[in-house]
Design a protein around this motif. Structure first.
Motif, PDB file in Angstrom:
ATOM      1  N   LEU A  94       0.832  -1.197   0.000  1.00  0.00           N
ATOM      2  CA  LEU A  94       0.000   0.000   0.000  1.00  0.00           C
ATOM      3  C   LEU A  94       0.873   1.257   0.000  1.00  0.00           C
ATOM      4  O   LEU A  94       0.663   2.171  -0.798  1.00  0.00           O
ATOM      5  N   ARG A  95       1.876   1.291   0.857  1.00  0.00           N
ATOM      6  CA  ARG A  95       2.778   2.447   0.940  1.00  0.00           C
ATOM      7  C   ARG A  95       3.592   2.629  -0.344  1.00  0.00           C
ATOM      8  O   ARG A  95       3.984   3.744  -0.679  1.00  0.00           O
ATOM      9  N   ARG A  96       3.816   1.535  -1.059  1.00  0.00           N
ATOM     10  CA  ARG A  96       4.546   1.616  -2.335  1.00  0.00           C
ATOM     11  C   ARG A  96       3.628   2.004  -3.488  1.00  0.00           C
ATOM     12  O   ARG A  96       4.085   2.174  -4.620  1.00  0.00           O
ATOM     13  N   GLY A  97       2.319   2.091  -3.231  1.00  0.00           N
ATOM     14  CA  GLY A  97       1.375   2.469  -4.270  1.00  0.00           C
ATOM     15  C   GLY A  97       0.774   1.301  -5.037  1.00  0.00           C
ATOM     16  O   GLY A  97       0.073   1.504  -6.021  1.00  0.00           O
ATOM     17  N   ASN A  98       1.008   0.088  -4.588  1.00  0.00           N
ATOM     18  CA  ASN A  98       0.476  -1.105  -5.244  1.00  0.00           C
ATOM     19  C   ASN A  98      -0.814  -1.516  -4.537  1.00  0.00           C
ATOM     20  O   ASN A  98      -0.821  -2.372  -3.670  1.00  0.00           O
ATOM     21  N   ARG A  99      -1.904  -0.894  -4.921  1.00  0.00           N
ATOM     22  CA  ARG A  99      -3.188  -1.134  -4.264  1.00  0.00           C
ATOM     23  C   ARG A  99      -3.710  -2.553  -4.480  1.00  0.00           C
ATOM     24  O   ARG A  99      -4.308  -3.135  -3.576  1.00  0.00           O
ATOM     25  N   VAL A 100      -3.503  -3.106  -5.664  1.00  0.00           N
ATOM     26  CA  VAL A 100      -3.996  -4.462  -5.944  1.00  0.00           C
ATOM     27  C   VAL A 100      -3.250  -5.474  -5.073  1.00  0.00           C
ATOM     28  O   VAL A 100      -3.857  -6.327  -4.420  1.00  0.00           O
ATOM     29  N   GLY A 101      -1.927  -5.402  -5.068  1.00  0.00           N
ATOM     30  CA  GLY A 101      -1.140  -6.301  -4.231  1.00  0.00           C
ATOM     31  C   GLY A 101      -1.451  -6.124  -2.764  1.00  0.00           C
ATOM     32  O   GLY A 101      -1.536  -7.101  -2.003  1.00  0.00           O
ATOM     33  N   ALA A 102      -1.654  -4.877  -2.342  1.00  0.00           N
ATOM     34  CA  ALA A 102      -1.996  -4.603  -0.947  1.00  0.00           C
ATOM     35  C   ALA A 102      -3.298  -5.291  -0.579  1.00  0.00           C
ATOM     36  O   ALA A 102      -3.383  -5.981   0.446  1.00  0.00           O
ATOM     37  N   GLY A 103      -4.299  -5.118  -1.413  1.00  0.00           N
ATOM     38  CA  GLY A 103      -5.601  -5.723  -1.126  1.00  0.00           C
ATOM     39  C   GLY A 103      -5.529  -7.233  -1.018  1.00  0.00           C
ATOM     40  O   GLY A 103      -6.104  -7.824  -0.100  1.00  0.00           O
ATOM     41  N   SER A 104      -4.810  -7.864  -1.934  1.00  0.00           N
ATOM     42  CA  SER A 104      -4.685  -9.330  -1.908  1.00  0.00           C
ATOM     43  C   SER A 104      -4.012  -9.817  -0.630  1.00  0.00           C
ATOM     44  O   SER A 104      -4.466 -10.766   0.012  1.00  0.00           O
ATOM     45  N   LEU A 105      -2.918  -9.183  -0.254  1.00  0.00           N
ATOM     46  CA  LEU A 105      -2.192  -9.620   0.937  1.00  0.00           C
ATOM     47  C   LEU A 105      -2.946  -9.312   2.216  1.00  0.00           C
ATOM     48  O   LEU A 105      -2.900 -10.098   3.174  1.00  0.00           O
ATOM     49  N   LEU A 106      -3.645  -8.196   2.252  1.00  0.00           N
ATOM     50  CA  LEU A 106      -4.450  -7.897   3.436  1.00  0.00           C
ATOM     51  C   LEU A 106      -5.547  -8.935   3.631  1.00  0.00           C
ATOM     52  O   LEU A 106      -5.817  -9.354   4.758  1.00  0.00           O
ATOM     53  N   VAL A 107      -6.158  -9.373   2.548  1.00  0.00           N
ATOM     54  CA  VAL A 107      -7.198 -10.405   2.646  1.00  0.00           C
ATOM     55  C   VAL A 107      -6.600 -11.731   3.124  1.00  0.00           C
ATOM     56  O   VAL A 107      -7.161 -12.400   4.000  1.00  0.00           O
ATOM     57  N   ARG A 108      -5.465 -12.118   2.573  1.00  0.00           N
ATOM     58  CA  ARG A 108      -4.820 -13.367   3.018  1.00  0.00           C
ATOM     59  C   ARG A 108      -4.442 -13.296   4.488  1.00  0.00           C
ATOM     60  O   ARG A 108      -4.651 -14.251   5.238  1.00  0.00           O
ATOM     61  N   GLY A 109      -3.870 -12.170   4.901  1.00  0.00           N
ATOM     62  CA  GLY A 109      -3.513 -12.007   6.305  1.00  0.00           C
ATOM     63  C   GLY A 109      -4.735 -12.035   7.198  1.00  0.00           C
ATOM     64  O   GLY A 109      -4.748 -12.691   8.245  1.00  0.00           O
ATOM     65  N   ARG A 110      -5.783 -11.331   6.792  1.00  0.00           N
ATOM     66  CA  ARG A 110      -7.041 -11.320   7.554  1.00  0.00           C
ATOM     67  C   ARG A 110      -7.575 -12.730   7.753  1.00  0.00           C
ATOM     68  O   ARG A 110      -7.956 -13.117   8.856  1.00  0.00           O
ATOM     69  N   ASP A 111      -7.586 -13.494   6.666  1.00  0.00           N
ATOM     70  CA  ASP A 111      -8.130 -14.850   6.745  1.00  0.00           C
ATOM     71  C   ASP A 111      -7.306 -15.757   7.664  1.00  0.00           C
ATOM     72  O   ASP A 111      -7.850 -16.656   8.290  1.00  0.00           O
ATOM     73  N   ARG A 112      -6.003 -15.502   7.747  1.00  0.00           N
ATOM     74  CA  ARG A 112      -5.162 -16.322   8.621  1.00  0.00           C
ATOM     75  C   ARG A 112      -5.302 -15.949  10.093  1.00  0.00           C
ATOM     76  O   ARG A 112      -5.177 -16.799  10.954  1.00  0.00           O
ATOM     77  N   ILE A 113      -5.517 -14.663  10.393  1.00  0.00           N
ATOM     78  CA  ILE A 113      -5.618 -14.281  11.805  1.00  0.00           C
ATOM     79  C   ILE A 113      -7.035 -14.424  12.361  1.00  0.00           C
ATOM     80  O   ILE A 113      -7.217 -14.510  13.582  1.00  0.00           O
TER      81      ILE A 113
END
Length: 157
Positions: A94-113
């Motif tokens: 997200l901080r690097r400006g990659n919104r698509v990658g940010a969204g995907s990883l946030l969802v994966r992290g959310r699902d794991r926690i």
């Protein structure tokens, strides 16, 4: 011939300096000091250090700390630490400006926690982290804020 840099144990390591968001810099440039890799910390120390790095605007470096915890955690907690590391990488994207990658990883992290929400270990605020992910995702979809204005995660209350 293998030209990769290696540590004293022979494992491949990239010794190039990195900026605050983990992007490699040219050799010889001054980078942001990195957390030592493979350091085993207590869960409390891991959370404290990761939060310090998030607060300092260094989510990539927080990811490295959380990744060490993931690799050294008991089997039952590995998804928790992996998920936290993925949230850190998502925030890095997200901080690097990659919104698509940010969204995907946030969802994966959310699902794991998420499975740890009923009984959060180590004083973690899992409910707060889940709410943070949804707030960030909503802001991304609605383009309400710039990536730089979105707040970082709070690991504890």
């Amino acid at each position: 011939m293998d030209r990769r840099e290696r540590d004293s144990a022979g494992r491949p390591r990239n010794a190039r300096p990195r900026d605050g968001l983990g992007r490699p810099l040219a050799r010889g440039m001054a980078g942001v000091p990195r957390a030592p890799e493979g350091l085993v910390r207590t869960p409390a120390d891991t959370v404290d250090e990761a939060q310090r790095l998030f607060d300092a605007g260094l989510p990539f470096h927080a990811h490295e700390v959380l990744e060490d915890a993931w690799k050294s955690a008991p089997e039952a907690e590995r998804p928790l630490w992996q998920g936290l590391a993925q949230l850190a990488v998502g925030f890095t994207h997200l901080r690097r400006g990659n919104r698509v990658g940010a969204g995907s990883l946030l969802v994966r992290g959310r699902d794991r926690i998420r499975p740890y929400a009923a009984d959060p270990p180590h004083g973690l605020d899992i409910a707060g982290l889940l709410a943070w992910v949804e707030a960030v995702r909503g802001a991304l979809e609605d383009a309400l804020m710039s990536d730089a204005d979105l707040p970082g995660p709070r690991l504890r209350r």
